[in-house]
Motif scaffolding. Structure first.
Motif, short mmCIF file in Angstrom:
data_model
loop_
_atom_site.label_atom_id
_atom_site.label_comp_id
_atom_site.label_asym_id
_atom_site.label_seq_id
_atom_site.Cartn_x
_atom_site.Cartn_y
_atom_site.Cartn_z
N ALA A 209 16.73 22.74 11.18
CA ALA A 209 17.40 24.04 11.03
C ALA A 209 18.91 23.87 11.09
O ALA A 209 19.64 24.54 10.34
N ALA A 210 19.40 22.98 11.95
CA ALA A 210 20.85 22.77 12.06
C ALA A 210 21.41 22.19 10.76
O ALA A 210 22.48 22.61 10.29
N ARG A 211 20.70 21.26 10.16
CA ARG A 211 21.18 20.67 8.90
C ARG A 211 21.12 21.71 7.78
O ARG A 211 22.01 21.76 6.91
N LEU A 212 20.12 22.57 7.79
CA LEU A 212 20.04 23.65 6.81
C LEU A 212 21.21 24.60 7.00
O LEU A 212 21.82 25.04 6.01
N ALA A 213 21.54 24.92 8.24
CA ALA A 213 22.68 25.80 8.51
C ALA A 213 23.97 25.20 7.95
O ALA A 213 24.78 25.91 7.35
N GLU A 214 24.14 23.89 8.11
CA GLU A 214 25.32 23.22 7.54
C GLU A 214 25.37 23.37 6.03
O GLU A 214 26.42 23.66 5.45
N ARG A 215 24.23 23.17 5.38
CA ARG A 215 24.20 23.26 3.92
C ARG A 215 24.50 24.66 3.43
O ARG A 215 24.95 24.86 2.30
N GLN A 216 24.25 25.67 4.27
CA GLN A 216 24.48 27.05 3.89
C GLN A 216 25.86 27.56 4.31
O GLN A 216 26.13 28.75 4.23
N GLY A 217 26.73 26.66 4.75
CA GLY A 217 28.09 27.06 5.09
C GLY A 217 28.36 27.21 6.57
O GLY A 217 29.46 27.62 6.96
N GLY A 218 27.38 26.87 7.41
CA GLY A 218 27.60 26.92 8.84
C GLY A 218 28.17 25.62 9.37
O GLY A 218 28.40 24.67 8.62
N GLU A 219 28.39 25.57 10.67
CA GLU A 219 28.99 24.39 11.30
C GLU A 219 28.26 24.09 12.61
O GLU A 219 27.98 25.01 13.39
N ILE A 220 27.94 22.82 12.82
CA ILE A 220 27.37 22.41 14.09
C ILE A 220 28.50 22.23 15.09
O ILE A 220 29.39 21.40 14.90
N LEU A 221 28.49 23.04 16.16
CA LEU A 221 29.57 23.02 17.14
C LEU A 221 29.26 22.14 18.33
O LEU A 221 30.17 21.57 18.94
N TYR A 222 27.98 22.03 18.67
CA TYR A 222 27.60 21.30 19.89
C TYR A 222 26.10 21.05 19.84
O TYR A 222 25.33 21.92 19.44
N GLU A 223 25.71 19.84 20.23
CA GLU A 223 24.29 19.49 20.27
C GLU A 223 23.96 18.87 21.62
O GLU A 223 24.76 18.12 22.18
N GLU A 224 22.78 19.19 22.11
CA GLU A 224 22.35 18.66 23.41
C GLU A 224 20.84 18.53 23.42
O GLU A 224 20.12 19.37 22.85
N THR A 225 20.35 17.47 24.05
CA THR A 225 18.92 17.32 24.27
C THR A 225 18.65 17.55 25.75
O THR A 225 19.18 16.84 26.61
N THR A 226 17.85 18.57 26.04
CA THR A 226 17.52 18.94 27.42
C THR A 226 16.08 18.54 27.71
O THR A 226 15.32 18.20 26.80
N PRO A 227 15.66 18.60 28.98
CA PRO A 227 14.27 18.29 29.30
C PRO A 227 13.27 19.17 28.56
O PRO A 227 12.12 18.75 28.32
N SER A 228 13.69 20.38 28.17
CA SER A 228 12.78 21.28 27.45
C SER A 228 12.90 21.16 25.94
O SER A 228 12.19 21.84 25.21
N GLY A 229 13.82 20.30 25.46
CA GLY A 229 13.94 20.11 24.03
C GLY A 229 15.38 20.21 23.55
O GLY A 229 16.30 20.51 24.34
N PRO A 230 15.63 19.99 22.26
CA PRO A 230 16.99 20.03 21.73
C PRO A 230 17.52 21.46 21.62
O PRO A 230 16.78 22.39 21.35
#
Length: 249
Positions: A209-230
């Motif tokens: 979904a994050a890569r799709l958001a980038e392709r649609q003109g969005g920007e990934i601001l911050y990514e984190e992997t938590t014990p419950s998931g990304p």
């Protein structure tokens, strides 16, 4: 509905037609157009057959003030006037309202002492989303600020929330004991220049979904992997920030 519960979320956008396309691609949303009390369009998004959020054009007065495009949660209160008075005494600000949505519902846009905006609501027009956590629906809300310690007392007193320190900041429970949100401190380089309430939307696969958001003109601001998931913080084409969280399956 209980005082202090989150009942809705909407996007104040500079370019609703652009952002509607973005979220349609990202979440599969369809839209029903309604009218606000002033007659201005209000686009209600549906994920599948169920209402999930809404998008509307930011009022010109706020565009002229150079406010950022933003996602905003709605929080139910027992008494709108009392909540406004309390917010002001605690260092908050009434940004807009009270506004009558109809004869039974009123809203007010508030800002906390650090400047994060949110809407309080009195009436029966909204209720907690029974599809919370479904794909394309709100899954969580988090206050993202420079100093969680500073702002926690404001929310504790305004909503009678049980705000407790935990490993990442503060957890937030209503006076009925329902866990509804958290308050987190993030450095400027991760959070950006604004203090904001972050709305989390559920997806099947955060990375895709994050890569799709980038392709649609969005920007990934911050990514984190938590014990419950990304978890990923996204900026949409107008700069409004929101989170993607992975469905538990």
């Amino acid at each position: 509905m209980a005082h202090g519960e989150f009942v809705w979320s909407n996007l104040s956008s500079f370019r609703p037609e652009v952002t509607k396309r973005f979220y349609r691609k990202l979440f599969g949303w369809s839209y029903n157009e309604m009218r606000q009390p002033d007659g201005w369009p209000y686009h209600v998004a549906k994920a599948g057959d169920h209402e999930a959020a809404s998008i509307f054009e930011m009022p010109r007065q706020f565009q002229d003030m150079r406010l950022a495009s933003y996602w905003m949660p709605y929080i139910i209160v027992d008494n709108l006037d009392t909540a406004c008075e309390t917010a002001i005494k605690l260092g908050g600000k009434v940004e807009l309202g009270p506004l009558a949505w109809n004869s039974q519902n009123q809203i007010v846009l508030l800002r906390d002492p650090l400047g994060a905006g949110f809407t309080i609501h009195q009436g029966n027009g909204f209720s907690p989303d029974p599809h919370e956590g479904w794909p394309g629906h709100r899954a969580w809300c988090s206050l993202v600020v420079s100093d969680a310690e500073e702002v926690a007392p404001f929310y504790r007193q305004l909503f009678d929330w049980d705000v407790r320190r935990d490993s990442t900041g503060f957890s937030v429970r209503t006076r009925d004991g329902k866990w509804v949100a958290d308050i987190t401190s993030l450095k400027d380089e991760m959070r950006g220049p604004f203090q904001f309430w972050g709305v989390y939307f559920a997806v099947h696969n955060v990375k895709k979904a994050a890569r799709l958001a980038e392709r649609q003109g969005g920007e990934i601001l911050y990514e984190e992997t938590t014990p419950s998931g990304p978890i990923t913080l996204i900026g949409d084409p107008d700069g409004a920030a929101f989170f993607l969280i992975q469905l538990n399956s």
